[in-house]
Scaffold this active site. Structure first.
Site, PDB file in Angstrom:
ATOM      1  N   HIS A 145       0.841  -1.197   0.000  1.00  0.00           N
ATOM      2  CA  HIS A 145       0.000   0.000   0.000  1.00  0.00           C
ATOM      3  C   HIS A 145       0.876   1.246   0.000  1.00  0.00           C
ATOM      4  O   HIS A 145       1.872   1.315   0.715  1.00  0.00           O
ATOM      5  CB  HIS A 145      -0.904   0.027   1.242  1.00  0.00           C
ATOM      6  CG  HIS A 145      -1.837   1.201   1.246  1.00  0.00           C
ATOM      7  ND1 HIS A 145      -2.994   1.228   0.521  1.00  0.00           N
ATOM      8  CD2 HIS A 145      -1.738   2.414   1.841  1.00  0.00           C
ATOM      9  CE1 HIS A 145      -3.592   2.399   0.679  1.00  0.00           C
ATOM     10  NE2 HIS A 145      -2.851   3.139   1.474  1.00  0.00           N
ATOM     11  N   ASP A 187     -15.778   2.050   6.162  1.00  0.00           N
ATOM     12  CA  ASP A 187     -14.789   3.042   5.721  1.00  0.00           C
ATOM     13  C   ASP A 187     -15.386   3.967   4.664  1.00  0.00           C
ATOM     14  O   ASP A 187     -15.025   5.141   4.593  1.00  0.00           O
ATOM     15  CB  ASP A 187     -13.530   2.359   5.172  1.00  0.00           C
ATOM     16  CG  ASP A 187     -12.467   3.386   4.793  1.00  0.00           C
ATOM     17  OD1 ASP A 187     -12.027   4.125   5.693  1.00  0.00           O
ATOM     18  OD2 ASP A 187     -12.094   3.476   3.608  1.00  0.00           O
ATOM     19  N   ARG A 224     -15.339  12.223   6.458  1.00  0.00           N
ATOM     20  CA  ARG A 224     -14.072  12.901   6.774  1.00  0.00           C
ATOM     21  C   ARG A 224     -13.701  13.881   5.669  1.00  0.00           C
ATOM     22  O   ARG A 224     -13.193  14.970   5.928  1.00  0.00           O
ATOM     23  CB  ARG A 224     -12.962  11.864   6.952  1.00  0.00           C
ATOM     24  CG  ARG A 224     -13.095  11.097   8.252  1.00  0.00           C
ATOM     25  CD  ARG A 224     -12.173   9.877   8.264  1.00  0.00           C
ATOM     26  NE  ARG A 224     -10.799  10.244   8.108  1.00  0.00           N
ATOM     27  CZ  ARG A 224      -9.866   9.455   7.528  1.00  0.00           C
ATOM     28  NH1 ARG A 224     -10.196   8.257   7.085  1.00  0.00           N
ATOM     29  NH2 ARG A 224      -8.631   9.862   7.407  1.00  0.00           N
ATOM     30  N   SER A 241      -8.340   3.406   8.689  1.00  0.00           N
ATOM     31  CA  SER A 241      -8.953   3.326   7.358  1.00  0.00           C
ATOM     32  C   SER A 241      -8.115   2.435   6.434  1.00  0.00           C
ATOM     33  O   SER A 241      -8.631   1.515   5.787  1.00  0.00           O
ATOM     34  CB  SER A 241      -9.079   4.747   6.796  1.00  0.00           C
ATOM     35  OG  SER A 241      -9.310   4.738   5.419  1.00  0.00           O
ATOM     36  N   LYS A 260      -8.831  -1.955   5.495  1.00  0.00           N
ATOM     37  CA  LYS A 260      -8.961  -2.445   4.116  1.00  0.00           C
ATOM     38  C   LYS A 260      -7.859  -3.451   3.784  1.00  0.00           C
ATOM     39  O   LYS A 260      -8.098  -4.459   3.127  1.00  0.00           O
ATOM     40  CB  LYS A 260      -8.921  -1.267   3.134  1.00  0.00           C
ATOM     41  CG  LYS A 260     -10.217  -0.453   3.191  1.00  0.00           C
ATOM     42  CD  LYS A 260     -10.175   0.777   2.325  1.00  0.00           C
ATOM     43  CE  LYS A 260      -9.294   1.838   2.888  1.00  0.00           C
ATOM     44  NZ  LYS A 260      -9.404   3.166   2.332  1.00  0.00           N
TER      45      LYS A 260
HETATM   46  N1  URA Z   1      -6.186   6.483   2.281  1.00  0.00           N
HETATM   47  C1  URA Z   1      -7.138   5.760   2.890  1.00  0.00           C
HETATM   48  O1  URA Z   1      -7.504   4.686   2.425  1.00  0.00           O
HETATM   49  N2  URA Z   1      -7.674   6.253   4.012  1.00  0.00           N
HETATM   50  C2  URA Z   1      -7.309   7.411   4.555  1.00  0.00           C
HETATM   51  O2  URA Z   1      -7.837   7.786   5.580  1.00  0.00           O
HETATM   52  C3  URA Z   1      -6.324   8.167   3.913  1.00  0.00           C
HETATM   53  C4  URA Z   1      -5.771   7.666   2.768  1.00  0.00           C
END
Ligand code: URA
Length: 430
Positions: free
Chosen positions: A82, A161, A168, A183, A187
């Protein structure tokens, strides 16, 4: 339990109990708690912070809000990666095939680009025919067969999320380290990999610019991975300038292919080999860091990683004759107006310029032009004379390039002295 009491406790700086967080996340996921109450709680948390215990509970509850993939029936070590996002960041397009070429199982769900940052899905979709909407069964079968698949994130994965992130985004609460950690990690944990490599970007093109905050984010994400039985490492890498030269979808695929063919920009190749080195070491397929990086370099130089990339493209319906990647109708030179050293980029502005040319979206609904973007010909530390090309802009005849050119003029700083050399990777956190 009452959500108003929970909001009040967070407002007053208390640490929420795991049951309170579970009540909140379950309530917002099932529409029992309205957005305005979640927004109030998010703001209270953004101001007063969340403890590590709260972040762990939030991650666990977000994870529990949706589907959790089980990759355990696929033999081998499953790896994922990621990046917190940047400009010109096409690392996944090289790193994942490289992992597959090393015998690991690279299973990745990716997102689309928004604003100044690009998204892996948009880059892959610039390849004619490439499909990102595979079923979970087809995704797993492809990982089993060729060791590599990159698809769009399932709608059923971490639905909490989606609600929280959308809130957000419109309540100025994106930039909270615990909320970002929960977040991202909910995932990532939902996709079921054994090993996770995190590329946390710092600098003026990054989500979080300060290096100390990036270090904290990386540490929190690694701790969450560890608590959930996933081996993880993080690298803090610079976004003080775009990665590589190309910014824009098909342009970035072409540049990723250059690296997959043993060539390409030095910064991109080094970042990929550093990340691959960390991944191979975690996977136990190399005895030490140097051997791991040498292995990565060998797999790039001998075409093994490129072959995996092409196999993935074919398996996902794409055309592996990469000379057929789309090309823009128009190319416009952005040149230096005077001589000097290229001392700074406003990297976000470079990303925005590419977006204005059609490479990205202002809102989620916007369409993108896969051929659009820009290719830098100068990077930090380049010595330029008046008239030297800094970037070539690629766009369609229907686009007015003037706003992008104006942004680039402001985004590039020419100075009298060469800038201090900055490391590409500032730190590794294991
Ligand atoms: N990427 C995400 O998946 N979540 C966040 O809160 C910020 C960047």
């Amino acid at each position: 339990m009452d959500i108003i009491d929970i909001i009040a406790r967070k407002r007053d700086g208390a640490e929420l109990r795991a049951e309170e967080i579970a009540f909140w996340v379950d309530g917002l996921s099932h529409g029992r708690i309205p957005d305005y109450q979640s927004a109030a709680l998010l703001m209270a948390g953004r101001i007063n912070g969340f403890t590590r215990r709260e972040t762990a509970a939030l991650t666990e509850q977000m994870l529990a809000s949706g589907l959790r993939l089980d990759l355990s029936d696929i033999p081998g070590i499953k790896v994922d990666k990621h990046s917190t996002g940047g400009v010109g960041d096409k690392t996944s397009l090289v790193l994942m095939p490289l992992a597959a070429a090393a015998g690991l199982r690279a299973a990745k769900m990716s997102g689309r680009g928004l604003g100044h940052t690009g998204g892996t899905l948009d880059k892959l979709e610039s390849i004619p025919g490439f499909r990102v909407d595979l079923s979970i069964a087809a995704f797993k079968e492809q990982v089993r067969q060729i060791g590599l698949a990159i698809i769009s994130q399932s709608q059923e994965l971490v639905p909490a999320d989606k609600v929280l992130y959308a809130l957000r985004d419109v309540t100025a609460t994106v930039d909270s380290i615990p909320l970002i950690a929960a977040s991202i990690m909910s995932k990532k944990l939902a996709t079921g990999a054994d090993i996770l490599v995190l590329d946390v970007k710092y600098g003026n093109g990054a989500l979080i610019q300060e290096i100390a905050s990036c270090r904290e984010l990386a540490q929190q994400m690694i701790d969450l991975a560890k608590a959930n039985g996933v081996r993880a490492m993080a690298m803090l890498t610079s976004m003080e300038q775009p990665l590589g030269f190309a910014v824009g979808n098909a342009l970035e695929v072409r540049e990723a292919l250059d690296v997959l063919e043993g060539a390409g920009p030095a910064d991109l190749r080094s970042e990929v080999t550093l990340l691959a080195g960390g991944m191979f070491l975690l996977a136990g397929i190399a005895p030490d860091e140097q051997a791991a990086q040498d292995m990565a370099a060998h797999l790039l130089d001998h075409g093994d990683a490129r072959e995996k990339f092409a196999a993935m493209v074919r398996a996902q319906g794409g055309c592996d004759d990469f000379s057929r990647l789309p090309r823009a109708d128009r190319q416009i030179v952005f040149a230096a107006e005077r001589e000097g050293w290229l001392t700074a980029f406003d990297t976000q502005a470079v990303g925005h310029a590419a977006m204005l040319l059609g490479a990205g979206r202002k809102t989620k609904e916007d369409a993108i032009d896969p051929a659009a973007g820009l290719v830098l010909q100068a990077k930090l530390g380049s010595r330029l004379r008046a008239g030297d090309t800094i970037a070539v802009l690629h766009c369609s005849e229907t686009i007015d390039p003037a706003p992008a050119l104006e942004l680039l003029r402001q985004a590039v700083v020419l100075g009298e002295e060469p800038p201090a050399v900055q490391p590409l990777a500032a730190d590794v956190i294991r």
